[in-house]
Write a protein that holds these residues in place. Structure first.
Motif, PDB file in Angstrom:
ATOM      1  N   ASN A  12      14.849  60.856 -10.725  1.00  0.00           N
ATOM      2  CA  ASN A  12      13.899  61.382 -10.546  1.00  0.00           C
ATOM      3  C   ASN A  12      12.760  60.603  -9.973  1.00  0.00           C
ATOM      4  O   ASN A  12      11.640  60.194 -10.930  1.00  0.00           O
ATOM      5  N   PRO A  13      12.408  60.441  -8.812  1.00  0.00           N
ATOM      6  CA  PRO A  13      11.275  59.467  -8.165  1.00  0.00           C
ATOM      7  C   PRO A  13      10.111  59.795  -8.654  1.00  0.00           C
ATOM      8  O   PRO A  13       9.359  59.130  -8.504  1.00  0.00           O
ATOM      9  N   LYS A  14       9.697  61.124  -8.562  1.00  0.00           N
ATOM     10  CA  LYS A  14       8.531  61.653  -8.904  1.00  0.00           C
ATOM     11  C   LYS A  14       8.131  62.293 -10.301  1.00  0.00           C
ATOM     12  O   LYS A  14       7.801  63.519 -10.415  1.00  0.00           O
ATOM     13  N   PRO A  15       8.411  61.490 -11.335  1.00  0.00           N
ATOM     14  CA  PRO A  15       8.539  62.538 -12.446  1.00  0.00           C
ATOM     15  C   PRO A  15       7.093  62.599 -12.967  1.00  0.00           C
ATOM     16  O   PRO A  15       6.235  62.070 -12.695  1.00  0.00           O
ATOM     17  N   THR A  16       6.967  63.823 -13.638  1.00  0.00           N
ATOM     18  CA  THR A  16       5.605  64.088 -14.183  1.00  0.00           C
ATOM     19  C   THR A  16       5.376  63.333 -15.728  1.00  0.00           C
ATOM     20  O   THR A  16       6.364  62.635 -16.278  1.00  0.00           O
ATOM     21  N   ARG A  17       4.259  63.406 -16.386  1.00  0.00           N
ATOM     22  CA  ARG A  17       3.996  62.557 -17.508  1.00  0.00           C
ATOM     23  C   ARG A  17       5.154  63.105 -18.536  1.00  0.00           C
ATOM     24  O   ARG A  17       5.823  62.396 -19.104  1.00  0.00           O
ATOM     25  N   ALA A  18       5.048  64.398 -18.703  1.00  0.00           N
ATOM     26  CA  ALA A  18       5.802  64.974 -19.439  1.00  0.00           C
ATOM     27  C   ALA A  18       7.295  64.702 -19.461  1.00  0.00           C
ATOM     28  O   ALA A  18       8.127  64.574 -20.442  1.00  0.00           O
ATOM     29  N   GLN A  19       7.991  64.574 -18.279  1.00  0.00           N
ATOM     30  CA  GLN A  19       9.259  64.110 -17.946  1.00  0.00           C
ATOM     31  C   GLN A  19       9.365  62.757 -18.347  1.00  0.00           C
ATOM     32  O   GLN A  19      10.661  62.462 -18.810  1.00  0.00           O
ATOM     33  N   ILE A  20       8.568  62.029 -18.105  1.00  0.00           N
ATOM     34  CA  ILE A  20       8.744  60.456 -18.440  1.00  0.00           C
ATOM     35  C   ILE A  20       8.833  60.458 -20.032  1.00  0.00           C
ATOM     36  O   ILE A  20       9.593  59.612 -20.599  1.00  0.00           O
ATOM     37  N   VAL A  21       7.937  61.023 -20.770  1.00  0.00           N
ATOM     38  CA  VAL A  21       8.073  61.035 -22.245  1.00  0.00           C
ATOM     39  C   VAL A  21       9.400  61.603 -22.465  1.00  0.00           C
ATOM     40  O   VAL A  21       9.820  60.984 -23.723  1.00  0.00           O
ATOM     41  N   ILE A  68       3.197  51.506 -21.398  1.00  0.00           N
ATOM     42  CA  ILE A  68       4.269  51.655 -20.864  1.00  0.00           C
ATOM     43  C   ILE A  68       4.444  53.185 -19.880  1.00  0.00           C
ATOM     44  O   ILE A  68       4.917  53.019 -18.823  1.00  0.00           O
ATOM     45  N   LEU A  69       3.654  54.055 -20.300  1.00  0.00           N
ATOM     46  CA  LEU A  69       3.776  55.030 -19.404  1.00  0.00           C
ATOM     47  C   LEU A  69       2.955  55.026 -18.285  1.00  0.00           C
ATOM     48  O   LEU A  69       3.533  55.418 -17.045  1.00  0.00           O
ATOM     49  N   ARG A  70       2.112  54.439 -18.227  1.00  0.00           N
ATOM     50  CA  ARG A  70       1.282  54.049 -17.111  1.00  0.00           C
ATOM     51  C   ARG A  70       1.995  53.298 -16.031  1.00  0.00           C
ATOM     52  O   ARG A  70       2.064  53.523 -14.867  1.00  0.00           O
ATOM     53  N   ALA A  71       2.710  52.296 -16.738  1.00  0.00           N
ATOM     54  CA  ALA A  71       3.568  51.453 -15.781  1.00  0.00           C
ATOM     55  C   ALA A  71       4.840  52.153 -15.208  1.00  0.00           C
ATOM     56  O   ALA A  71       4.957  51.869 -13.872  1.00  0.00           O
ATOM     57  N   ILE A  72       5.196  53.178 -15.887  1.00  0.00           N
ATOM     58  CA  ILE A  72       6.495  53.891 -15.154  1.00  0.00           C
ATOM     59  C   ILE A  72       5.700  54.829 -13.988  1.00  0.00           C
ATOM     60  O   ILE A  72       6.350  54.924 -12.921  1.00  0.00           O
ATOM     61  N   GLU A  73       4.431  55.434 -14.255  1.00  0.00           N
ATOM     62  CA  GLU A  73       3.670  55.928 -13.340  1.00  0.00           C
ATOM     63  C   GLU A  73       3.497  55.189 -11.985  1.00  0.00           C
ATOM     64  O   GLU A  73       3.658  55.398 -11.048  1.00  0.00           O
ATOM     65  N   ARG A  74       2.947  53.978 -12.459  1.00  0.00           N
ATOM     66  CA  ARG A  74       2.720  53.033 -11.387  1.00  0.00           C
ATOM     67  C   ARG A  74       4.025  52.682 -10.590  1.00  0.00           C
ATOM     68  O   ARG A  74       4.020  52.514  -9.356  1.00  0.00           O
ATOM     69  N   ALA A  75       4.975  52.387 -11.176  1.00  0.00           N
ATOM     70  CA  ALA A  75       6.217  52.004 -10.581  1.00  0.00           C
ATOM     71  C   ALA A  75       6.795  53.191  -9.634  1.00  0.00           C
ATOM     72  O   ALA A  75       7.030  53.002  -8.546  1.00  0.00           O
ATOM     73  N   ALA A  76       6.658  54.552 -10.248  1.00  0.00           N
ATOM     74  CA  ALA A  76       6.931  55.593  -9.152  1.00  0.00           C
ATOM     75  C   ALA A  76       6.120  55.602  -8.022  1.00  0.00           C
ATOM     76  O   ALA A  76       6.656  55.785  -6.631  1.00  0.00           O
ATOM     77  N   GLU A  77       4.829  55.461  -8.201  1.00  0.00           N
ATOM     78  CA  GLU A  77       4.066  55.283  -6.975  1.00  0.00           C
ATOM     79  C   GLU A  77       4.231  53.811  -6.047  1.00  0.00           C
ATOM     80  O   GLU A  77       4.527  54.196  -4.764  1.00  0.00           O
ATOM     81  N   LEU A  78       4.743  52.831  -6.372  1.00  0.00           N
ATOM     82  CA  LEU A  78       5.244  51.648  -5.834  1.00  0.00           C
ATOM     83  C   LEU A  78       6.588  51.989  -4.981  1.00  0.00           C
ATOM     84  O   LEU A  78       6.815  51.562  -3.845  1.00  0.00           O
ATOM     85  N   THR A  79       7.254  52.757  -5.570  1.00  0.00           N
ATOM     86  CA  THR A  79       8.623  53.071  -5.208  1.00  0.00           C
ATOM     87  C   THR A  79       8.384  53.992  -3.893  1.00  0.00           C
ATOM     88  O   THR A  79       9.093  53.810  -2.955  1.00  0.00           O
ATOM     89  N   GLN A  80       7.483  54.690  -3.962  1.00  0.00           N
ATOM     90  CA  GLN A  80       7.120  55.758  -3.025  1.00  0.00           C
ATOM     91  C   GLN A  80       6.647  55.019  -1.783  1.00  0.00           C
ATOM     92  O   GLN A  80       6.812  55.403  -0.856  1.00  0.00           O
ATOM     93  N   GLU A  81       5.760  54.085  -2.147  1.00  0.00           N
ATOM     94  CA  GLU A  81       5.283  53.543  -0.861  1.00  0.00           C
ATOM     95  C   GLU A  81       6.316  52.789  -0.146  1.00  0.00           C
ATOM     96  O   GLU A  81       6.111  52.571   1.194  1.00  0.00           O
ATOM     97  N   ALA A  82       7.198  51.912  -0.995  1.00  0.00           N
ATOM     98  CA  ALA A  82       8.010  51.046  -0.252  1.00  0.00           C
ATOM     99  C   ALA A  82       9.412  51.461  -0.750  1.00  0.00           C
ATOM    100  O   ALA A  82      10.093  51.083  -1.964  1.00  0.00           O
ATOM    101  N   PRO A  83      10.098  52.457  -0.369  1.00  0.00           N
ATOM    102  CA  PRO A  83      11.308  53.145  -0.744  1.00  0.00           C
ATOM    103  C   PRO A  83      12.295  52.105  -0.889  1.00  0.00           C
ATOM    104  O   PRO A  83      12.504  51.247   0.008  1.00  0.00           O
TER     105      PRO A  83
END
Lengths: 712, 136
Positions: free
Chosen positions: B94-103, B119-134
């Motif tokens: 799930n490359p674009k998880p919501t906060r609730a899905q991450i939890v 940790i939650l913020r890091a996972i959201e950031r990682a999702a953004e990083l992954t989308q910028e550079a698949p």
């Protein structure tokens, strides 16, 4: 920087207890013990000189400079996640005027670092950081003087900047170049003291006070860092220890043949100690199972958790050592109670809980030529060295304790239990041995945060004023015992009792229990006098930092507005407290699910003040960590025991906070660069439990008096 | 877990509870997060096992590791390998998880330093990083 902002009472940081095992002495060990007076005179090693030099401005033994110009700073403090490695690195970089990337910290190796005291009591910030800053500032001036000697100039117009020594005429020298010229810079500084020390004031900080990430983060995210339980030595074996089936049970009989017949297994017996070693953990576990199967025990009666608070009250005693009854009285509480219009009484219960750090106790021990080296996770490497020396009747000279950065402590790793066990096994098999406690061992044989029974009474006069305060804590201790509110007559007492379980320090010690009872009771008094809980507190507090954090949190949380919310099953609570020179106030919003009675903490807002902030990123992590850890103790955590056994002995039975429990968190840090920095890893935990209790009181109309909090 | 740690010397996989309730010992088996303390070695024959040591490409950190560093998403760091691998598996499914899905996905992993918000913020950031550079 001025002296410490507040005198800090060091209370019960160590467990005062007899060693668990009395090992028999070999004849050789006996001769060594008798001859120890002679052996002691033969030291003079590197580490010893540094240990004596650990205070004040001494530079000797505090820094090493390598050929690449990397500064290695040595400290007896250790890292368990609280951030000391980064913070002390910042302190060195700030005062030595080198980039943070040029600083490496060597921590907690008793043979090479100064003894900076144990890592507890929020002492790294108020005590060790100033010591290290003084030493670094002194070293900076001495380094400049050394460079000037090389140049043949006076040091007046020379300074260090970003790791480079610069003269006003344009000459420059890097630390690496200085090392190339001088050789051992650390040794050249030894014994010297600079007269020109000036510490950098907080408003001029370039490294301290900045949002710094962890210095060892890459090693942690890649799994490269070796925690104490990851340490390996050549030919190392894995050890297990036979535990009694219940507290105080005595071994009557054991047949070790089945265990010894397993390949590679050695069984070690010494007095009440029984353990085994094997080439793998798997094999050691099988050997232990074979020992358990044949062991016969004499069990002893032991109180259960259902009778805990009665037992505490009945066994109130005169204590011993530092654990004596203490307290104070101002005014005349008895007279005020007798004259009162109304006397309000309540008693509060706080159960035993466990630190449950992610990494259980672990140690690797190795004997070489009568000298013992132990790698272990402990907050007190120098004390563990003493514990080992005592256990094996050898001089401390012959013991080296090394503490690799470990997986959490929270006050729970003050003793060398696993270190002693690994050392005993290693001594028997003459090979290095690792002992890794299981989670079940950790939940039974480590120590607990003390349970407490707290009795509180207050007198209210016919004008609705509180005139007296009477507060007694049975068993859990005296931290934050004093009542900060300006009631005219006050009596507080900390009363030792016979604790059914082994107990010791925990994050903020008894300040959690004392603050829970006090702040929950304050809400009772506010209700009795029809006052708003915030207004009530402000009315009885003198101007100062506690009032400031209360006002700050109320503003940020929109206390007055939210507290008017009449939604059923929703409540808002507030609490505050001070301990170890820092100040916390916390507001929460809770929701009670009516059918299931499940409590959800939806929102937490905290305001915290600890003087000049040294590392904002780490401080925020510490505050949030305290709030959620405190939420666990408020809502779920409790150690249950029966027939001498802990029945909550793993995470399936002992619930701790998880991602789903994390509320919306809003932290306000009141930075005070004009004040000395106080430690911050403990105090933020003390106001969350009463804030939740008070919010539940608000939601349900019923005051709650026992942790963990439940709604019926 | 014992095989990884003792025979292969891959000590990034941590023991935390031995009953699968803290997930410090998480490894990826064919891309799925598994508590290795509950895993018999016979069960992974012929399967691809990824431990924390195998995540970065040389010195180049995986996006999730990079995000954990950037967000200070660790204190003692003992739970970090398990957290990182569990998050990697989430972002693969799930490359674009919501906060609730991450939890929901991460709830089995314990952090006793309680660094959950970072940790939650890091996972959201990682999702953004992954989308910028698949990921390739």
């Amino acid at each position: 920087m001025s002296a410490e902002r507040n005198p800090i009472e060091l209370e019960r940081y160590e467990l005062e207890e007899k060693p668990r095992y009395r090992f028999s002495l070999s004849r050789r060990a006996f001769v060594q013990t008798v001859g120890a007076g002679l052996l002691i005179t033969s030291f003079g090693k590197f580490g010893r000189a540094q240990e004596r030099a650990g205070k004040g401005r001494a530079v000797a033994g505090r820094f090493l400079f390598d050929k690449d110009g990397i500064v290695m700073a040595l400290t007896g403090k250790v890292e368990l996640g609280q951030g000391a490695r980064t913070q002390l690195s910042q302190a060195v970089a700030e005062e030595l005027r080198v980039p943070l990337s040029q600083v490496r910290l060597i921590m907690g190796d008793t043979d090479s670092v100064p003894n900076d005291g144990g890592t507890y009591g929020s002492q790294t910030t108020p005590r060790t950081v100033p010591t290290v800053r003084q030493a670094a500032a002194s070293a900076r001036e001495l380094v400049v003087e050394l460079a000037c000697e090389q140049w043949g100039v006076k040091p007046d117009s020379t300074a260090m900047r970003d790791g480079v020594i610069e003269h006003s005429d344009g000459r420059k020298m890097t630390l690496a170049e200085l090392v190339a010229k001088v050789g051992d810079v650390g040794a050249a500084l030894a014994g010297k003291t600079s007269e020109r020390i000036e510490l950098t004031p907080a408003d001029a900080w370039r490294v301290l006070g900045k949002l710094e990430g962890k210095v060892a983060a890459i090693e942690l995210v890649t799994g490269k860092h070796r925690f104490p339980s990851d340490i390996k030595r050549p030919d190392m074996l894995y050890g297990k220890v036979l535990r009694p089936p219940s507290f105080d049970a005595e071994l009557v009989d054991l047949d070790s043949k089945a265990a010894e017949s397993l390949e590679g297994v050695t069984v070690v017996r010494d007095g009440s100690f029984v353990g085994c070693t094997a080439p793998t953990t798997f094999q050691a576990r099988k050997a232990l199972e074979a020992l358990v199967a044949t062991a016969r025990w004499n069990t002893k009666p032991h109180p259960s958790s259902s009778e805990l608070f009665r037992v505490l009250k009945e066994t109130a005693n005169s204590g011993s050592g530092r654990d004596r009854p203490r307290g104070s009285e101002q005014g005349d509480v008895g007279a005020a109670m007798a004259a009162a219009d109304k006397v309000v009484l309540a008693s509060y219960e706080v159960p035993y809980i466990q630190h449950a750090p992610m990494e259980p106790r672990a140690a690797v021990a190795e004997w070489v030529d009568g000298k013992l080296t132990v790698w272990t996770g402990t907050q007190t490497p120098f004390n563990v060295r003493g514990e080992l020396a005592e256990a094996f009747s050898i001089s401390e000279e012959n013991v080296r304790v090394i503490m690799p950065d470990a997986g959490g402590g929270f006050g729970g790793k003050h003793r060398g239990d696993a270190a002693v066990e690994a050392a005993r096994l290693a001594k028997a098999v003459k090979r290095p041995v690792a002992v890794h406690w299981t989670r079940e061992e950790e939940f039974t044989w480590a120590y607990f945060r003390p349970a407490g029974l707290l009795e509180v009474a207050a007198a209210i006069d016919n004008a609705g004023k509180v005139t007296a305060w009477d507060f007694t804590n049975y068993n859990s201790g005296g931290s934050a015992l004093d009542c900060p509110y300006t009631f005219p007559n006050k009596r507080v007492k900390s009363q030792p009792c016979d604790s059914p379980l082994r107990q010791g320090s925990y994050r903020a010690l008894a300040a959690t229990a004392n603050n829970f009872a006090r702040e929950a009771f304050i809400d009772r008094l506010a209700a009795e006098t029809s006052a708003d809980p915030l207004a009530f507190r402000l009315a009885y507090l003198e101007d100062g930092q506690l009032k400031e954090v209360l006002n700050a949190v109320a503003k940020q949380f929109k206390w007055t507005e939210r507290r008017q919310d009449k939604a059923t099953d929703t409540g808002y609570g507030i609490a505050c407290g001070t301990e170890k020179g820092s100040f916390i106030a916390t507001c929460v919003e809770i929701h009670v699910n009516a059918p299931t009675k499940e409590i959800q903490v939806r929102r937490v807002c905290a305001a915290f003040e600890c003087g000049a902030v040294q590392n904002p990123a780490n401080l925020k992590s510490q505050i949030e960590g305290c709030l959620i850890m405190g939420l666990g103790a408020a809502l779920f955590e409790t150690i249950q025991f029966q027939d001498g056994r802990i029945t909550t002995n793993n995470f399936k039975q002992y619930r701790v906070p998880r991602f789903k429990d994390v509320p919306e968190i809003d932290v306000v840090i009141l930075n005070r660069p004009d004040l000395p920095s106080a430690g911050a890893g403990e105090t933020p935990i003390i106001a969350i439990a009463p804030a939740i209790a008070n919010a539940l009181h608000h939601a349900t109309g019923t005051p709650l008096q026992a942790l963990p909090l439940t709604v019926s | 877990m014992d095989v990884l740690r003792e025979e292969l010397d891959l000590t990034g996989t941590k023991y935390g509870c031995g009953e699968g309730s803290c997930r410090a010992c998480t490894v990826l088996v064919d891309g799925r997060p598994v508590a290795s303390c509950q895993l018999a070695i016979a069960k992974v024959q012929g399967k691809e096992v990824t431990t924390i040591e195998g995540l970065a490409a040389g010195d180049k950190l995986h996006a999730v590791q990079e995000a954990f560093v950037a967000e200070n998403a660790m204190q003692c760091g003992y739970c970090t390998p398990g957290m990182v691998l569990t998050a990697v598996a989430l972002l693969r499914t799930n490359p674009k998880p919501t906060r609730a899905q991450i939890v929901e996905w991460m709830n089995g992993n314990l952090c006793r330093c309680n660094n959950y918000s970072n940790i939650l913020r890091a996972i959201e950031r990682a999702a953004e990083l992954t989308q910028e550079a698949p990921a390739k």
